[in-house]
Scaffold this active site. Sequence first.
Site, PDB file in Angstrom:
ATOM      1  CB  THR A  47      -0.963  -0.010   1.203  1.00 19.26           C
ATOM      2  OG1 THR A  47      -1.761  -1.201   1.129  1.00 19.26           O
ATOM      3  CG2 THR A  47      -1.867   1.207   1.204  1.00 19.26           C
ATOM      4  CB  CYS A  48       3.946   2.145   1.860  1.00 21.41           C
ATOM      5  SG  CYS A  48       3.333   1.668   3.486  1.00 21.41           S
ATOM      6  CG  HIS A  49       6.349   0.547  -3.876  1.00 20.81           C
ATOM      7  ND1 HIS A  49       7.476   1.328  -3.878  1.00 20.81           N
ATOM      8  CD2 HIS A  49       6.309  -0.070  -5.085  1.00 20.81           C
ATOM      9  CE1 HIS A  49       8.103   1.192  -5.042  1.00 20.81           C
ATOM     10  NE2 HIS A  49       7.407   0.359  -5.785  1.00 20.81           N
TER      11      HIS A  49
END
Length: 164
Positions: A47-49
């Site tokens: 999700t962060c990437h």
Amino acid sequence: MVERGDAIPSVAVKLVDANGITDATADAILGQGTVAFFSVPGAFTPTCHVNHLPSFLANAQKLADAGATRIVCASVNDHHVMKAWAEATGSLGIIDFVADGNGDLATALGLAQDKTDVGMGKRFQRTALVIRDGLVQSVFVEDGPGISASGAPAVLMALEETHA
């Protein structure tokens, strides 16, 4: 947990930016101007990437136009990982990165979460802050998986409301 009006603490971190990697403190990095700050559980994590960092990268100019003088991403990762992530995403020079390797900043802000159940140890909660001259103006904390409260659109709206 950090609240509106709180000062950014003086916590030792590593700054990863276009100039390289330097020792710094959180209050020195986040203490001047209007900062769009967001924290993620981990560099390169799905999700962060794929969603969180890209939302700030795609909206970098809009954030600047709304008054952000700096965009800063923090994670409980070491500075080597943060540098590799910044380079891999094309964010280096647009977004500055704070490597909070031991989670000291996450803890000082009250934004640390225990992810040992999934093998990740102490991590930042997925969060965004608007910081003006070292004082927190807005706090956006996700209460579940995914990004609804802490993405660039929420920060942009907060900046636009106060920048007009």
